[in-house]
Motif scaffolding. Sequence first.
Motif, PDB file in Angstrom:
ATOM      1  N   SER A  10       1.048  -1.244  -0.132  1.00  0.00           N
ATOM      2  CA  SER A  10       0.139  -0.034  -0.074  1.00  0.00           C
ATOM      3  C   SER A  10       0.694   1.400  -0.436  1.00  0.00           C
ATOM      4  O   SER A  10      -0.323   2.827   0.211  1.00  0.00           O
ATOM      5  N   ILE A  13       7.857   1.299  -1.693  1.00  0.00           N
ATOM      6  CA  ILE A  13       7.929   0.369  -2.882  1.00  0.00           C
ATOM      7  C   ILE A  13       7.983  -0.309  -2.918  1.00  0.00           C
ATOM      8  O   ILE A  13       7.187  -0.778  -4.334  1.00  0.00           O
ATOM      9  N   ARG A  33      -1.639  -3.190   6.488  1.00  0.00           N
ATOM     10  CA  ARG A  33      -2.770  -3.631   7.046  1.00  0.00           C
ATOM     11  C   ARG A  33      -3.711  -2.543   7.425  1.00  0.00           C
ATOM     12  O   ARG A  33      -5.072  -3.040   7.311  1.00  0.00           O
ATOM     13  N   ASP A  59      -2.022  -7.629   9.728  1.00  0.00           N
ATOM     14  CA  ASP A  59      -0.630  -7.433  10.162  1.00  0.00           C
ATOM     15  C   ASP A  59      -0.071  -8.633  10.433  1.00  0.00           C
ATOM     16  O   ASP A  59       0.000  -9.185  11.040  1.00  0.00           O
ATOM     17  N   LEU A  60       1.381  -7.906   9.427  1.00  0.00           N
ATOM     18  CA  LEU A  60       2.140  -9.445   9.480  1.00  0.00           C
ATOM     19  C   LEU A  60       2.835  -8.861  10.888  1.00  0.00           C
ATOM     20  O   LEU A  60       4.336 -10.416  10.731  1.00  0.00           O
ATOM     21  N   ASN A  86       8.034  -8.254   0.860  1.00  0.00           N
ATOM     22  CA  ASN A  86       8.599  -6.256   0.668  1.00  0.00           C
ATOM     23  C   ASN A  86       8.537  -5.766   2.282  1.00  0.00           C
ATOM     24  O   ASN A  86       9.408  -4.989   2.099  1.00  0.00           O
ATOM     25  N   TYR A 151      17.431  -3.788  13.245  1.00  0.00           N
ATOM     26  CA  TYR A 151      17.112  -3.501  11.863  1.00  0.00           C
ATOM     27  C   TYR A 151      17.732  -4.197  11.110  1.00  0.00           C
ATOM     28  O   TYR A 151      17.725  -5.216   9.941  1.00  0.00           O
ATOM     29  N   THR A 186      10.476   7.142   1.039  1.00  0.00           N
ATOM     30  CA  THR A 186       9.345   6.457   1.485  1.00  0.00           C
ATOM     31  C   THR A 186       8.930   6.585   2.294  1.00  0.00           C
ATOM     32  O   THR A 186       9.708   7.585   3.295  1.00  0.00           O
TER      33      THR A 186
HETATM   34  N1  LIG Z   1      12.589   3.582   2.332  1.00  0.00           N
HETATM   35  C1  LIG Z   1      14.149   2.677   2.284  1.00  0.00           C
HETATM   36  O1  LIG Z   1      15.329   4.061   2.241  1.00  0.00           O
HETATM   37  C2  LIG Z   1      14.459   1.860   2.270  1.00  0.00           C
HETATM   38  C3  LIG Z   1      15.649   0.823   2.358  1.00  0.00           C
HETATM   39  C4  LIG Z   1      16.072  -0.177   1.952  1.00  0.00           C
HETATM   40  C5  LIG Z   1      15.240  -1.725   2.442  1.00  0.00           C
HETATM   41  N2  LIG Z   1      13.951  -0.372   2.405  1.00  0.00           N
HETATM   42  C6  LIG Z   1      13.116  -2.105   2.792  1.00  0.00           C
HETATM   43  O2  LIG Z   1      12.268  -1.905   1.846  1.00  0.00           O
HETATM   44  C7  LIG Z   1      10.834  -2.809   2.152  1.00  0.00           C
HETATM   45  C8  LIG Z   1       9.918  -1.840   1.815  1.00  0.00           C
HETATM   46  O3  LIG Z   1       9.525  -0.341   2.207  1.00  0.00           O
HETATM   47  P1  LIG Z   1       9.166   1.284   2.473  1.00  0.00           P
HETATM   48  O4  LIG Z   1      10.664   2.257   2.050  1.00  0.00           O
HETATM   49  O5  LIG Z   1       8.718   0.712   1.128  1.00  0.00           O
HETATM   50  O6  LIG Z   1       8.298   1.499   3.277  1.00  0.00           O
HETATM   51  P2  LIG Z   1       6.592   2.519   3.876  1.00  0.00           P
HETATM   52  O7  LIG Z   1       7.019   3.221   3.222  1.00  0.00           O
HETATM   53  O8  LIG Z   1       7.228   2.395   5.108  1.00  0.00           O
HETATM   54  O9  LIG Z   1       5.933   0.924   3.442  1.00  0.00           O
HETATM   55  C9  LIG Z   1       5.745   0.033   4.396  1.00  0.00           C
HETATM   56  C10 LIG Z   1       5.194  -1.260   3.773  1.00  0.00           C
HETATM   57  O10 LIG Z   1       3.913  -2.109   4.512  1.00  0.00           O
HETATM   58  C11 LIG Z   1       3.419  -2.609   4.781  1.00  0.00           C
HETATM   59  N3  LIG Z   1       2.860  -2.759   6.754  1.00  0.00           N
HETATM   60  C12 LIG Z   1       3.796  -1.974   7.243  1.00  0.00           C
HETATM   61  N4  LIG Z   1       4.168  -2.586   8.337  1.00  0.00           N
HETATM   62  C13 LIG Z   1       3.213  -3.670   8.791  1.00  0.00           C
HETATM   63  C14 LIG Z   1       2.539  -4.123   8.812  1.00  0.00           C
HETATM   64  N5  LIG Z   1       2.689  -4.838  10.511  1.00  0.00           N
HETATM   65  N6  LIG Z   1       2.199  -5.451   8.531  1.00  0.00           N
HETATM   66  C15 LIG Z   1       1.631  -5.862   7.194  1.00  0.00           C
HETATM   67  N7  LIG Z   1       2.210  -4.537   6.243  1.00  0.00           N
HETATM   68  C16 LIG Z   1       2.608  -3.688   6.890  1.00  0.00           C
HETATM   69  C17 LIG Z   1       2.668  -0.574   4.862  1.00  0.00           C
HETATM   70  O11 LIG Z   1       1.241  -0.811   4.642  1.00  0.00           O
HETATM   71  P3  LIG Z   1       0.381  -0.547   6.441  1.00  0.00           P
HETATM   72  O12 LIG Z   1       0.841   0.488   7.291  1.00  0.00           O
HETATM   73  O13 LIG Z   1      -1.123  -0.071   5.564  1.00  0.00           O
HETATM   74  O14 LIG Z   1       0.224  -1.924   7.207  1.00  0.00           O
HETATM   75  C18 LIG Z   1       3.470   0.002   3.525  1.00  0.00           C
HETATM   76  O15 LIG Z   1       2.624  -0.716   3.026  1.00  0.00           O
HETATM   77  C19 LIG Z   1      10.569  -3.097   3.665  1.00  0.00           C
HETATM   78  O16 LIG Z   1      11.691  -4.192   3.480  1.00  0.00           O
HETATM   79  C20 LIG Z   1      12.428  -1.982   3.555  1.00  0.00           C
HETATM   80  O17 LIG Z   1      13.157  -2.720   4.052  1.00  0.00           O
HETATM   81  C21 LIG Z   1      13.910   0.090   2.273  1.00  0.00           C
END
Ligand SMILES: NC(=O)c1ccc[n+]([C@@H]2O[C@H](COP(=O)([O-])OP(=O)(O)OC[C@H]3O[C@@H](n4cnc5c(N)ncnc54)[C@H](OP(=O)(O)O)[C@@H]3O)[C@@H](O)[C@H]2O)c1
Length: 267
Positions: A10, A13, A33, A59-60, A86, A151, A186
């Motif tokens: 949602s 990434i 969620r 909720d994962l 993801n 993390y 993000t």
């Molecule tokens: N952004 C970065 O700089 C970065 C860098 C390296 C790696 N990553 C990795 O890329 C992946 C995506 O990160 P992002 O930056 O896109 O994060 P984000 O913008 O915070 O998005 C996270 C997504 O996961 C969902 N989510 C969060 N907690 C959850 C839960 N307990 N159960 C189910 N869904 C959940 C959120 O939706 P809801 O809140 O509605 O659940 C949202 O759709 C992660 O694994 C992160 O570690 C990110």
Amino acid sequence: MKVTLITGASGGIGEAIVNRLAERKQNLLLIARNAEKLEKQGRELAEKFGIQVQFIAADLADPETAERIFKETQNRGLEIDMLINNAGIGSGGEFSSLSLKSELSLLQLNVSSLVALTHLFLPQMQNRKSGTIINIASMASFIPIPYMATYAASKMFVRSFTQAVTQECKPYNVHMLLFCPGLTKTNFNSAAGIDNEKGGGLSSDYSNSPTQTPEEVADELLQALDKKRSFAVSGRMNRFGSRLLALIPNSFITRNFAKLYRKRLKM
Ligand SMILES: NC(=O)c1ccc[n+]([C@@H]2O[C@H](COP(=O)([O-])OP(=O)(O)OC[C@H]3O[C@@H](n4cnc5c(N)ncnc54)[C@H](OP(=O)(O)O)[C@@H]3O)[C@@H](O)[C@H]2O)c1
């Protein structure tokens, strides 16, 4: 019906990957969620691209969710031919001062749920002798990071686990891809609670660092997928950085990260 299941669909990434897959007319099962967001997102994509989009709001960070999602896909008659793990969350601060409940919840989301979903959907792919599993790690998977200890360790687990299971999948023609984004604009910092005064200094400074957009990251992921790569780092600077990190002793890196963050955290 053949479907791609993606967690964390949602936002950030995950949402960018979802949009690219929808353009490719892939049917989707979205997990996050926020039910309202998923419902709207799914309806708009289905209308725009003429694809089937379903969602499960879940909720994962709850240990029972992966099993519930698996059962639900069976009940709905969905054949998951691509699984994208993801969803993930960060945390930052001095380990001993962080909430234990939050740290364990992070491990459940970033590690245990990823392992559970892989374990639940892999046997069907092995039987069909086809399928793809993509696990999203991070540049943080290459090094231990003081003040982001849990993390970084969770992502190191994802890297090690995925690289090992990738080899086990070879005889079954199941493709696994370990994908490592770097800094991406993000909601990550805010979800990790490190975009405020408490986490000040740990939060990534998007203006001064090489940063990608979620769309750029999604494009690189799809390129790696099309090339059947088993490992890819997103971004030219990150690819260079990951090779460099492999040459430097961890003790040197962790010592310097610790000094830098202590300064930023004014400790
Ligand atoms: N952004 C970065 O700089 C970065 C860098 C390296 C790696 N990553 C990795 O890329 C992946 C995506 O990160 P992002 O930056 O896109 O994060 P984000 O913008 O915070 O998005 C996270 C997504 O996961 C969902 N989510 C969060 N907690 C959850 C839960 N307990 N159960 C189910 N869904 C959940 C959120 O939706 P809801 O809140 O509605 O659940 C949202 O759709 C992660 O694994 C992160 O570690 C990110």
